[in-house]
Scaffold this motif. Structure first.
Motif, short mmCIF file in Angstrom:
data_model
loop_
_atom_site.label_atom_id
_atom_site.label_comp_id
_atom_site.label_asym_id
_atom_site.label_seq_id
_atom_site.Cartn_x
_atom_site.Cartn_y
_atom_site.Cartn_z
N GLU A 1 41.51 40.79 44.53
CA GLU A 1 42.65 39.90 44.77
C GLU A 1 43.38 40.28 46.04
O GLU A 1 43.79 39.42 46.83
CB GLU A 1 43.60 39.95 43.57
N HIS B 1 33.70 34.84 32.22
CA HIS B 1 33.39 35.82 33.25
C HIS B 1 31.91 35.75 33.65
O HIS B 1 31.06 35.42 32.83
CB HIS B 1 33.72 37.23 32.76
N LYS C 1 47.99 40.75 33.57
CA LYS C 1 46.89 40.10 32.92
C LYS C 1 47.29 38.76 32.32
O LYS C 1 46.46 38.01 31.82
CB LYS C 1 46.34 41.00 31.80
N THR D 1 31.90 40.90 46.09
CA THR D 1 31.80 41.97 45.10
C THR D 1 31.41 43.29 45.75
O THR D 1 31.99 44.34 45.44
CB THR D 1 30.76 41.60 44.03
N GLU E 1 38.95 47.01 40.16
CA GLU E 1 38.18 46.20 41.11
C GLU E 1 38.64 44.75 41.13
O GLU E 1 38.57 44.08 42.16
CB GLU E 1 36.69 46.36 40.79
N SER E 2 39.15 44.26 40.00
CA SER E 2 39.73 42.92 39.99
C SER E 2 40.96 42.85 40.89
O SER E 2 41.12 41.93 41.69
CB SER E 2 40.10 42.53 38.55
N ARG E 3 41.81 43.87 40.79
CA ARG E 3 43.01 43.90 41.65
C ARG E 3 42.64 44.10 43.12
O ARG E 3 43.27 43.51 44.00
CB ARG E 3 43.95 45.01 41.18
N ARG F 1 38.74 35.24 42.44
CA ARG F 1 38.82 36.35 41.50
C ARG F 1 38.75 35.84 40.06
O ARG F 1 38.00 36.36 39.23
CB ARG F 1 40.10 37.15 41.74
N CYS F 2 39.54 34.82 39.75
CA CYS F 2 39.56 34.28 38.39
C CYS F 2 38.22 33.66 38.01
O CYS F 2 37.75 33.81 36.87
CB CYS F 2 40.66 33.22 38.26
N THR G 1 34.31 44.65 47.59
CA THR G 1 35.31 45.17 46.65
C THR G 1 34.93 46.55 46.15
O THR G 1 35.76 47.47 46.08
CB THR G 1 35.47 44.20 45.47
N PHE H 1 35.74 36.88 37.56
CA PHE H 1 36.09 37.82 36.50
C PHE H 1 36.45 37.14 35.18
O PHE H 1 36.51 37.78 34.15
CB PHE H 1 37.27 38.69 36.94
N LYS I 1 36.88 47.69 35.72
CA LYS I 1 37.10 46.28 35.99
C LYS I 1 38.51 46.00 36.49
O LYS I 1 38.70 45.24 37.44
CB LYS I 1 36.84 45.47 34.72
#
Length: 320
Positions: free
Chosen positions: A79, A141, A111, A206, A74-76, A120-121, A209, A124, A71
């Protein structure tokens, strides 16, 4: 026809109250360089004991690729895609709304400083660091990760590498600096990523990403290369399979082809509460969905759609 196939399992508008529509992406994470998956200071790899397969209860040790580690990467990555695409769109032509959105996102990072105002926010999830009556509501999320388990046992994929200090003047090897425990290249980790109540645009983002994320684990400056391949998709009103179940099923047949993944997903429909609402996509349909998503440009239109969804979500959340 690609993304249109998932229309019935996505939402048109985001809402703070999450519905039942669920999409599960089956991802094969193939290690392409020595990778280090650990969370403790002892430098040992994360491991867990599981049955050998659904047909063999003998216990084996596997390397665990924790969901939190998947996570975070992939979150970064998401972004960075959003920020870079936004900067590119502004170069091609000024847009005051996009500029305002990007300015809010400029200081958004994991974080402890999430902006709570970017795609993203919203996908996630994010927790507000403010306190008091005026604090911004937290965001739940809508993307879920679980631990992925190595397809092969630990003994077959683990290796240790000793690294030494080199004297630049003499070019001689001096004392050993330490040992690095790593997963061998060509190791496979079947993984499930679950999306809940997402829009088509969020699904596209997604998939992009997942295909773009390439570096996982500790010590990524000298390893950790990974290739993510989306090999199956199931959708319905609930989750139908977990990463562990998928790994144990694949271990039983040892047939790593899209058709086998599709057959496994079909077999798990019978375990669901709403089997008539579950759709397992064929390998050809999966390829069409992934190809269309990958080829879709993250241009001004897509960005404005994503950020507009965020604004509407936040307005609905504050009203509630």
């Amino acid at each position: 026809m690609g993304l249109e196939l998932l229309k019935d399992f996505t939402v048109e508008k985001l809402h703070p109250i999450i519905g039942a529509k669920t999409i599960q992406l089956v991802v094969f994470r193939e290690i392409l360089d020595f990778a280090v998956f650990r969370t403790e200071d002892d430098r040992e790899l994360n491991t867990v004991v599981t049955p050998r397969s659904v047909k063999d209860t003998e216990e084996v040790q596997r390397v665990a690729f924790l969901g939190t580690k998947q996570k975070a990467v992939e979150s970064r990555t998401m972004e960075r895609i959003l920020r870079t695409a936004g900067e590119q769109a502004l170069k091609e032509g000024p847009d005051s709304k996009l500029k305002n959105w990007l300015e809010k996102q400029a200081e958004c990072y994991l974080k402890d400083n999430l902006c709570l105002n970017c795609p993203r926010c919203i996908l996630f999830g994010a927790t507000s660091t403010e306190s008091g009556r005026g604090r911004v509501p937290n965001i739940k999320h809508r993307i879920e990760y679980s631990t992925a388990y190595s397809l092969l046992p630990y003994e077959e994929i683990e290796t240790s590498i000793t690294f030494n200090a080199i004297n630049d003047a003499s070019q001689s090897t001096e004392q050993a600096l330490g040992t690095r425990y790593a997963v061998r290249p060509a190791t496979l980790f079947p993984s499930i990523i679950t999306l809940k109540s997402v829009t088509i645009e969020e699904l596209v983002l997604t998939i992009k990403t997942l295909l773009a994320a390439k570096s996982y684990g500790a010590e990524t400056r000298i390893g950790g290369d990974v290739r993510n391949t989306i090999i199956g998709i199931a959708a319905g009103w609930e989750e139908i399979i977990t990463s562990l179940e998928l790994t144990l099923e694949l271990s039983a047949d040892n047939e790593l082809v899209p058709e086998q993944v599709s057959r496994i997903l079909e077999s798990y429909k019978s375990h669901t509460g709403n089997p008539q609402k579950v759709k397992v996509f064929s390998p050809e349909e999966v390829e069409a969905i992934v190809t269309e998503a990958a080829n879709k440009d993250v241009d001004l239109d897509l960005l404005k759609s994503l950020y507009s969804q965020v604004d509407e979500y936040r307005n609905n959340q504050l009203k509630g």
